[in-house]
Each structure stands twice: as structure tokens, then as C-alpha cells.
Design an enzyme around this catalytic site. Sequence first.
Site, PDB file in Angstrom:
ATOM      1  N   SER A  47      31.784  40.080  57.494  1.00  0.00           N
ATOM      2  CA  SER A  47      32.374  40.167  55.634  1.00  0.00           C
ATOM      3  C   SER A  47      32.695  41.878  55.893  1.00  0.00           C
ATOM      4  O   SER A  47      33.068  42.416  55.211  1.00  0.00           O
ATOM      5  CB  SER A  47      31.495  40.453  55.351  1.00  0.00           C
ATOM      6  N   ASN A  70      19.502  40.864  50.063  1.00  0.00           N
ATOM      7  CA  ASN A  70      20.553  39.938  48.953  1.00  0.00           C
ATOM      8  C   ASN A  70      19.961  41.600  47.743  1.00  0.00           C
ATOM      9  O   ASN A  70      20.639  41.489  46.661  1.00  0.00           O
ATOM     10  CB  ASN A  70      19.045  39.098  48.764  1.00  0.00           C
ATOM     11  N   THR A  92      59.768  36.061  15.049  1.00  0.00           N
ATOM     12  CA  THR A  92      58.798  34.606  15.363  1.00  0.00           C
ATOM     13  C   THR A  92      59.859  33.796  16.670  1.00  0.00           C
ATOM     14  O   THR A  92      60.653  33.998  15.708  1.00  0.00           O
ATOM     15  CB  THR A  92      58.453  34.551  13.948  1.00  0.00           C
ATOM     16  N   HIS A  93      58.872  33.522  17.347  1.00  0.00           N
ATOM     17  CA  HIS A  93      59.734  32.540  17.164  1.00  0.00           C
ATOM     18  C   HIS A  93      60.774  32.649  18.459  1.00  0.00           C
ATOM     19  O   HIS A  93      62.187  32.185  19.098  1.00  0.00           O
ATOM     20  CB  HIS A  93      60.349  31.015  16.738  1.00  0.00           C
ATOM     21  N   SER A 123      70.201  46.099  43.385  1.00  0.00           N
ATOM     22  CA  SER A 123      71.153  44.816  43.786  1.00  0.00           C
ATOM     23  C   SER A 123      71.156  45.097  45.601  1.00  0.00           C
ATOM     24  O   SER A 123      72.432  45.761  45.494  1.00  0.00           O
ATOM     25  CB  SER A 123      71.374  44.024  43.567  1.00  0.00           C
ATOM     26  N   LYS A 152      73.629  46.045  39.377  1.00  0.00           N
ATOM     27  CA  LYS A 152      72.171  45.627  39.352  1.00  0.00           C
ATOM     28  C   LYS A 152      71.316  47.025  38.919  1.00  0.00           C
ATOM     29  O   LYS A 152      71.399  48.032  39.399  1.00  0.00           O
ATOM     30  CB  LYS A 152      71.871  45.000  40.113  1.00  0.00           C
ATOM     31  N   ASN A 186      67.428  46.694  38.286  1.00  0.00           N
ATOM     32  CA  ASN A 186      66.872  45.281  37.855  1.00  0.00           C
ATOM     33  C   ASN A 186      65.357  46.200  37.674  1.00  0.00           C
ATOM     34  O   ASN A 186      64.800  47.314  38.302  1.00  0.00           O
ATOM     35  CB  ASN A 186      66.877  44.539  38.772  1.00  0.00           C
ATOM     36  N   GLU A 214      58.322  43.584  36.126  1.00  0.00           N
ATOM     37  CA  GLU A 214      58.632  41.718  36.961  1.00  0.00           C
ATOM     38  C   GLU A 214      57.545  41.589  37.156  1.00  0.00           C
ATOM     39  O   GLU A 214      56.298  41.202  37.352  1.00  0.00           O
ATOM     40  CB  GLU A 214      59.523  41.328  37.622  1.00  0.00           C
ATOM     41  N   TYR A 235      20.209  33.097  46.130  1.00  0.00           N
ATOM     42  CA  TYR A 235      21.465  34.383  46.698  1.00  0.00           C
ATOM     43  C   TYR A 235      21.353  32.321  47.468  1.00  0.00           C
ATOM     44  O   TYR A 235      20.516  31.891  48.288  1.00  0.00           O
ATOM     45  CB  TYR A 235      20.423  34.866  48.038  1.00  0.00           C
ATOM     46  N   GLN A 259      29.099  35.803  49.019  1.00  0.00           N
ATOM     47  CA  GLN A 259      29.604  36.502  50.076  1.00  0.00           C
ATOM     48  C   GLN A 259      31.292  36.974  49.875  1.00  0.00           C
ATOM     49  O   GLN A 259      32.042  37.656  49.785  1.00  0.00           O
ATOM     50  CB  GLN A 259      28.993  37.110  51.632  1.00  0.00           C
ATOM     51  N   LYS A 311      33.227  39.012  46.361  1.00  0.00           N
ATOM     52  CA  LYS A 311      34.053  40.275  46.572  1.00  0.00           C
ATOM     53  C   LYS A 311      35.553  40.891  46.607  1.00  0.00           C
ATOM     54  O   LYS A 311      36.163  41.220  46.068  1.00  0.00           O
ATOM     55  CB  LYS A 311      33.571  40.955  47.938  1.00  0.00           C
TER      56      LYS A 311
HETATM   57  N1  ARG Z   1      27.176  39.907  53.846  1.00  0.00           N
HETATM   58  C1  ARG Z   1      26.049  39.371  52.918  1.00  0.00           C
HETATM   59  C2  ARG Z   1      27.196  39.062  51.266  1.00  0.00           C
HETATM   60  O1  ARG Z   1      28.092  39.502  50.467  1.00  0.00           O
HETATM   61  C3  ARG Z   1      25.457  40.259  52.298  1.00  0.00           C
HETATM   62  C4  ARG Z   1      23.855  40.331  52.149  1.00  0.00           C
HETATM   63  C5  ARG Z   1      23.088  39.015  53.157  1.00  0.00           C
HETATM   64  N2  ARG Z   1      22.185  38.408  53.052  1.00  0.00           N
HETATM   65  C6  ARG Z   1      22.234  36.939  53.122  1.00  0.00           C
HETATM   66  N3  ARG Z   1      20.672  36.763  53.126  1.00  0.00           N
HETATM   67  N4  ARG Z   1      22.629  36.242  54.464  1.00  0.00           N
HETATM   68  O2  ARG Z   1      26.745  38.711  50.817  1.00  0.00           O
END
Ligand code: ARG
Length: 469
Positions: free
Chosen positions: A34, A121, A166-167, A288, A294, A296, A301, A328, A333, A336
Site C-alpha cells: 500500500s 492497527n 421554478t421548473h 474548440s 466556440k 466552452n 463542466e 481490524y 486498507q 484511503k
Molecule cells: N497498511 C495497513 C492499512 O492500511 C496498516 C495496518 C495493517 N495492520 C495489520 N494488522 N496488517 O490498513
Amino acid sequence: MTDDSSKNTSAGQAMWGGRFSAKPADLMQAINVSIGFDRRLASQDLAGSKAHAAMLAAVGAISSEDEAQIQHGLSTIEAEMAAGTFPFRDEYEDIHMNVEARLAELIGEPSGRLHTARSRNDQVALDFRLWVREACDRTELQLKALQRALIAKAEAHADTLMPGFTHLQPAQPVTFGHHLMAYVEMFGRDAARFADARTRMNESPLGAAALAGSPFPIDRHQTAAALGFDRPTANSLDSVASRDFALEALAAASIAATHLSRLAEEIVLWMTPQFGFIKLSDAFTTGSSIMPQKKNPDAAELARAKVGRVLAGFTSLTVVMKGLPLTYSKDMQEDKVPTFEAFDSLELALLAMAGMVADLEPNREKMAAAAGSGYSTATDLADWLVRELGLPFRQAHHLTGAAVKRAEQLGVDLPELSLVELKALDPRITDGVYSVLTPAASAASRQSYGGTAPDQVRNQIARWKEILS
Ligand code: ARG
């Protein structure tokens, strides 16, 4: 850091591979790694580690010499990251282990004491919470900047007439300033939602350790305070298992992006030659490659479209979290990328929108003409009949409908109907009625609190300036 080449294990396994005797499959590594995205948590990870190390020393869990070395190593890493020389390495899986591995290279043995009373964790729960908290703060500021741009434009156009719809049909004349201030209200609530979410998320999960808490005499209040939290979280399981702080921020982001998309859509509409209400400068338009005429509104948008990515972030994380048993799981993971992407999209759209609002120039003549079209002062005629002749509103409504029908037959607007025509509908009508039939008079008459009368609009502008000052 021990040298792995002597063992049949990978570099990353040095962190947790005591019971392993073989390397992970390449595909295991590919799905697990990750660092490509959680490197964005680097500064949060370092801040968390510094606070944790200081606390460990304060409670006597590590020596102050070790703490000094750890702090020094973390500062070196911070400098390496700022200089762009920090080695982010896939084999160390995530940001937490990349930092720890580098710390070991820099300071040796004491680095191994940093993870006392901590697990990845609670570490990742902390880092991500810090990141989302900062994103909420940034977004709140950007919303306020957008509000300021809207307020400045509204002040310049507190009595610039335009049709209220309205509408998407002409309804009653309003002012452009009033219309823009409607968005100031919406973005104000959005900013408040981020502030509110921030208050709820501002508890530190650090010290929950893997899930059950720690046998070391840690001081979670100290780390919470050091990291700007109001208090530590009160349940260790909840601390490592929950991501509703991110969901709440993403929900607020989705609502804000929805508001943004409505304003963007109006800018697109107003820019068309058919509306012709506003102009955007070359700074916020594109040409364009085939049609030379044009211009734009691409930025509008794209701001209109970004809600897709933002809502996708909310949907994605909701689906990841749904049905996960406590506490957990590695599923988390996947929290993110959708969150980063949602906030990147929203923040860019907010910045672009603030730029467009400052840039746009309304065409007063065209807007004023449109404000009077479509029998937009019919309600004013009905109100006049109620006020001056004492008719019940329903009867006045009916009679006004007949006036509109007559104007339509004659191909004229309401103010152009002759007094003879009006008297044919009710002989008591006098030429006093014409004073309410212009769009300017119509707008100026709407003096109720929050109404479109320019005085009322200026009152709201003053109120918001005060709030934002
Ligand atoms: N890279 C992991 C995450 O984003 C970190 C936590 C990992 N914990 C574990 N018990 N493997 O969640």
C-alpha cells in the site's frame, strides 16, 4: 534492521516474519502493498511516532536516551521526505514499516523500541484520522473562500435583475445578488458540516494497540493532547475498527460537491448564447479544435462532474465497511484511495469554482430583459388586486390569469397591456397598477426577511461578512 539475504524471507517480513520461513508470493505482495498510496500519510505517521516515543519515555517504558535517538532519527526522516530523498520501498509494504525500516537503518537498535505498546492497527487509525481531520480543515477554508467570492459578486449585483426560476420556467424577478447568496447559505452549511464532523472525529485512537489496549503504563491522554485531539477514544475495539469519521467527512463532501455541481450547471446554462446572462474570461474557458467560434465553460463542466468521484468515495468506503466483523480487517486498507481521491476532486473543484465566480461578469441588460419576460410579474398583479381592491387571492389569481391570456393573444408583456384592456377585466383597476408590474418594482417589493429586495440582500451580505470576518 537485520539482513534478510541470509534467510529465505523478504525485507518486509523482517518486521513480522519471525514465524515465517518462506517469502510471500509475488501476487501476495502485489495485492498487499500500500506504500504507493499510503505514503500520503507520511507526515501524520511521523507526528504520531514522535508523540508516541515522547510518551513512552515519559512513562518510563523506554529510556530517555533511546527516545532522543528515536526523535533524532524521525527528524532525519522528516528532512529526507521534505528533500524528496526518502526511499519509499515496496518491500516494506506500507508507510508504517517504511518509516520503521528507515529508522532502523539510521539509528539501529533503539528503533525497535518505538513500536512498544503500539500496533499498525492503532497507528493507521491514527494516521488516517489525522489526514481526514486536515482535509476537513482545508475544505472548510476553501468553502469559506468560495463564499467570500460569491459575497463580493453578490454585493456588486445586489440589484442586478434576473429571472427567478421554478421548473426552469421564469417565475418571479429576483436579483443576481440574491441568487448568488443562496449558494452562500448552502456552502455555509457545508462548511459547518465539516466543522461538526471534525468535532466528533477529534479523539485519538493511539494506544488501542492491536485491539485490546496495552499492558504498558501508557498515557493516552498525553499523546491525544500532543496531537491536538480533545481526548483519547474510549473503547479500544472501536478505535481500530471504526472508519465512520471518514464516512462522515465523505458524506459532507458529497453534499458540498452536489451544491457545487448545481452552481456549475447554472454557470454552464448562463454562458449559453440562448441565456447570455454571463461571460467568463479566457482564463476559465477553452476553445474548440474544429469550431473557431466556440468558447466552452470546461472548468464549470468539470466542477459539475467531480461529484461523481466524491460520491464514489463515499459509496466505496461504505461498501468496504459494510458487514466487517470487529475489529481490524485488511479490507480497511481500502479506505484511503477513495478518500484521497474524493477530497482531491472536491478541493480542486472548490478552488476552480471560486476562481470562476470571481471571474464571471453578468450582462445586466440581457438579464433585466429576461427578468421581465414570461409574465414574471403576474403574481405582483394578483397581489395588487388583493391589496387595492380587496379581492380574495384566489379570485385575483383567476383574474390575473385572464390578463396573461389577453397579453398572450396580443403578443405583449403584462406592463404593456393598456388600461382599457385591464379595465375590461375589472373596471376598478386604475393606472396605479403599472407601478408594480416592472421587474424592478417586483423585486424591490419583496421586503420580507430573506426576500429578494436589494435592501434585504444587502442585509444578508452584511450578516455573512460579519460571520466570515
Ligand atoms: N497498511 C495497513 C492499512 O492500511 C496498516 C495496518 C495493517 N495492520 C495489520 N494488522 N496488517 O490498513
